[in-house]
Design a protein around this motif. Sequence first.
Motif, PDB file in Angstrom:
ATOM      1  N   ILE A   1       0.834  -1.201   0.000  1.00  0.00           N
ATOM      2  CA  ILE A   1       0.000   0.000   0.000  1.00  0.00           C
ATOM      3  C   ILE A   1       0.872   1.256   0.000  1.00  0.00           C
ATOM      4  O   ILE A   1       0.619   2.217  -0.747  1.00  0.00           O
ATOM      5  N   LYS A   2       1.896   1.258   0.820  1.00  0.00           N
ATOM      6  CA  LYS A   2       2.796   2.408   0.868  1.00  0.00           C
ATOM      7  C   LYS A   2       3.465   2.635  -0.476  1.00  0.00           C
ATOM      8  O   LYS A   2       3.565   3.774  -0.957  1.00  0.00           O
ATOM      9  N   ASP A   3       3.881   1.552  -1.116  1.00  0.00           N
ATOM     10  CA  ASP A   3       4.541   1.662  -2.419  1.00  0.00           C
ATOM     11  C   ASP A   3       3.576   2.171  -3.483  1.00  0.00           C
ATOM     12  O   ASP A   3       3.918   3.044  -4.289  1.00  0.00           O
ATOM     13  N   HIS A   4       2.342   1.641  -3.493  1.00  0.00           N
ATOM     14  CA  HIS A   4       1.348   2.067  -4.481  1.00  0.00           C
ATOM     15  C   HIS A   4       0.968   3.534  -4.291  1.00  0.00           C
ATOM     16  O   HIS A   4       0.783   4.271  -5.265  1.00  0.00           O
ATOM     17  N   MET A   5       0.833   3.965  -3.053  1.00  0.00           N
ATOM     18  CA  MET A   5       0.448   5.348  -2.783  1.00  0.00           C
ATOM     19  C   MET A   5       1.522   6.321  -3.257  1.00  0.00           C
ATOM     20  O   MET A   5       1.228   7.453  -3.653  1.00  0.00           O
ATOM     21  N   GLU A   6       2.777   5.896  -3.224  1.00  0.00           N
ATOM     22  CA  GLU A   6       3.872   6.775  -3.616  1.00  0.00           C
ATOM     23  C   GLU A   6       4.030   6.891  -5.127  1.00  0.00           C
ATOM     24  O   GLU A   6       4.441   7.935  -5.634  1.00  0.00           O
ATOM     25  N   ARG A   7       3.686   5.828  -5.867  1.00  0.00           N
ATOM     26  CA  ARG A   7       3.984   5.832  -7.300  1.00  0.00           C
ATOM     27  C   ARG A   7       2.756   5.934  -8.203  1.00  0.00           C
ATOM     28  O   ARG A   7       2.896   5.905  -9.421  1.00  0.00           O
ATOM     29  N   THR A   8       1.559   6.043  -7.640  1.00  0.00           N
ATOM     30  CA  THR A   8       0.358   6.113  -8.465  1.00  0.00           C
ATOM     31  C   THR A   8      -0.313   7.461  -8.320  1.00  0.00           C
ATOM     32  O   THR A   8      -0.052   8.225  -7.393  1.00  0.00           O
ATOM     33  N   GLY A   9      -1.234   7.741  -9.251  1.00  0.00           N
ATOM     34  CA  GLY A   9      -1.964   8.992  -9.239  1.00  0.00           C
ATOM     35  C   GLY A   9      -3.118   8.974  -8.266  1.00  0.00           C
ATOM     36  O   GLY A   9      -3.341   8.014  -7.530  1.00  0.00           O
ATOM     37  N   SER A  10      -3.897  10.051  -8.281  1.00  0.00           N
ATOM     38  CA  SER A  10      -4.978  10.204  -7.313  1.00  0.00           C
ATOM     39  C   SER A  10      -6.084   9.175  -7.517  1.00  0.00           C
ATOM     40  O   SER A  10      -6.666   8.673  -6.557  1.00  0.00           O
ATOM     41  N   GLU A  11      -6.397   8.832  -8.795  1.00  0.00           N
ATOM     42  CA  GLU A  11      -7.461   7.861  -9.050  1.00  0.00           C
ATOM     43  C   GLU A  11      -7.082   6.494  -8.517  1.00  0.00           C
ATOM     44  O   GLU A  11      -7.876   5.820  -7.857  1.00  0.00           O
ATOM     45  N   ALA A  12      -5.842   6.064  -8.798  1.00  0.00           N
ATOM     46  CA  ALA A  12      -5.384   4.776  -8.286  1.00  0.00           C
ATOM     47  C   ALA A  12      -5.273   4.810  -6.772  1.00  0.00           C
ATOM     48  O   ALA A  12      -5.524   3.812  -6.093  1.00  0.00           O
ATOM     49  N   ALA A  13      -4.893   5.965  -6.239  1.00  0.00           N
ATOM     50  CA  ALA A  13      -4.771   6.090  -4.786  1.00  0.00           C
ATOM     51  C   ALA A  13      -6.121   5.903  -4.108  1.00  0.00           C
ATOM     52  O   ALA A  13      -6.206   5.312  -3.024  1.00  0.00           O
ATOM     53  N   ARG A  14      -7.193   6.396  -4.744  1.00  0.00           N
ATOM     54  CA  ARG A  14      -8.530   6.202  -4.175  1.00  0.00           C
ATOM     55  C   ARG A  14      -8.895   4.727  -4.136  1.00  0.00           C
ATOM     56  O   ARG A  14      -9.499   4.246  -3.177  1.00  0.00           O
ATOM     57  N   GLU A  15      -8.528   3.993  -5.182  1.00  0.00           N
ATOM     58  CA  GLU A  15      -8.798   2.556  -5.212  1.00  0.00           C
ATOM     59  C   GLU A  15      -8.026   1.836  -4.111  1.00  0.00           C
ATOM     60  O   GLU A  15      -8.544   0.928  -3.457  1.00  0.00           O
ATOM     61  N   ILE A  16      -6.788   2.268  -3.899  1.00  0.00           N
ATOM     62  CA  ILE A  16      -5.988   1.667  -2.828  1.00  0.00           C
ATOM     63  C   ILE A  16      -6.615   1.945  -1.467  1.00  0.00           C
ATOM     64  O   ILE A  16      -6.632   1.085  -0.580  1.00  0.00           O
ATOM     65  N   ARG A  17      -7.163   3.142  -1.295  1.00  0.00           N
ATOM     66  CA  ARG A  17      -7.809   3.467  -0.019  1.00  0.00           C
ATOM     67  C   ARG A  17      -9.034   2.591   0.222  1.00  0.00           C
ATOM     68  O   ARG A  17      -9.311   2.194   1.358  1.00  0.00           O
ATOM     69  N   VAL A  18      -9.763   2.286  -0.850  1.00  0.00           N
ATOM     70  CA  VAL A  18     -10.908   1.382  -0.719  1.00  0.00           C
ATOM     71  C   VAL A  18     -10.440   0.006  -0.256  1.00  0.00           C
ATOM     72  O   VAL A  18     -11.019  -0.598   0.658  1.00  0.00           O
ATOM     73  N   GLN A  19      -9.380  -0.495  -0.894  1.00  0.00           N
ATOM     74  CA  GLN A  19      -8.848  -1.796  -0.508  1.00  0.00           C
ATOM     75  C   GLN A  19      -8.301  -1.769   0.919  1.00  0.00           C
ATOM     76  O   GLN A  19      -8.405  -2.756   1.655  1.00  0.00           O
ATOM     77  N   ARG A  20      -7.743  -0.640   1.303  1.00  0.00           N
ATOM     78  CA  ARG A  20      -7.216  -0.523   2.660  1.00  0.00           C
ATOM     79  C   ARG A  20      -8.338  -0.583   3.685  1.00  0.00           C
ATOM     80  O   ARG A  20      -8.185  -1.170   4.762  1.00  0.00           O
ATOM     81  N   ASN A  21      -9.489   0.001   3.356  1.00  0.00           N
ATOM     82  CA  ASN A  21     -10.632  -0.057   4.269  1.00  0.00           C
ATOM     83  C   ASN A  21     -11.123  -1.496   4.450  1.00  0.00           C
ATOM     84  O   ASN A  21     -11.465  -1.912   5.564  1.00  0.00           O
ATOM     85  N   VAL A  22     -11.158  -2.249   3.345  1.00  0.00           N
ATOM     86  CA  VAL A  22     -11.552  -3.658   3.439  1.00  0.00           C
ATOM     87  C   VAL A  22     -10.531  -4.434   4.263  1.00  0.00           C
ATOM     88  O   VAL A  22     -10.882  -5.300   5.074  1.00  0.00           O
TER      89      VAL A  22
END
Length: 332
Positions: free
Chosen positions: A215-236
């Motif tokens: 998650i930390k790696d994805h948040m650093e190298r992806t844009g805002s749209e992908a970051a929102r998807e990662i946040r959804v997965q993080r909530n799950v």
Amino acid sequence: MDPRNSTDLHGKGNDFLYIEKNYGILIGILASLTAVGVHANAVVVFIFYRLYKRSSNTFNVIMISTSLGDLMLIAVAGPTRVLSYLKGVAKLGNLECKIYGCWVHLTSVASLGHLVLLAAERYWVIKYEKKQDDRPIWKKILLVFLPWLYATLWTILPLLGWSEYAPESQHVGCAPKWISTDPLDVSYNATIMISEFFLPLAIIITIYIKIFGLIKDHMERTGSEAAREIRVQRNVMMLTMLMVATFVFCWLPYTVCCLWAISTSRNLLPSGFGALPSIFAKSSVLWNPILYGAKHHKFRREFCRVYRQLRGRSVANIDLETTAVKRTIEMQ
């Protein structure tokens, strides 16, 4: 039930004096736990089945299997002991004890196995950035079959001669024979402690450490749209972590008592309190429905939708009955 293997609560045995005086309290606790647990988990199974029909992903299949396991545990374990106490019998017969011990053992181990599976599924989704679950249904069923298979393998071993199932303290149920100096019992107990509790927890912790790194790696190298998807997965992922935490919270006292019994061949708690860890462990079936309602927005939304539908039907039925009564009065 074989009378040689059962004990009358209303008899004169000193070993069961505490139960004779206080089994009414145990009945109340177990009956309440059973009633709430059965209804709550039945609702959870129904809601996740509806979610699966809307989105047939692996997560929903695992959640259905997890909830079914909790439902199976409390739907059998609770009524068995309540009915036994109501009949005035503290100790289950030999056959009943084996069946009860196998059932509780199977569903409990499968429950933790599902948590391992959920952690692995979250890792797969986040690592490979899966937005669509393209697994065929047979693969999803095979995945949820694995925890049940693993639990079954360890559950049947006492029936094949490696240790045995015996009554627990205060005869609140049956479980592996924790208090024993027999090498077969001690070796089996030590093995299942590692394979059924500590090893799964170690795997879960390792997976979540890796997930946090992803998650930390994805948040650093992806844009805002992908970051929102990662946040959804993080909530799950946070939901599944809370499920693990509540499972450990409920089962840890029982595990500590079992470890003490294995190492010392005696009970950790004094007479009168020995039933508490077992009952507290079974209360784990109540936590998941609460977590789903609090942390899983799709579950909460679907539950509200079902509630509104049922409420609407009830109101419609009342209106129809009222109209029918008015027509009857007018005709008279």
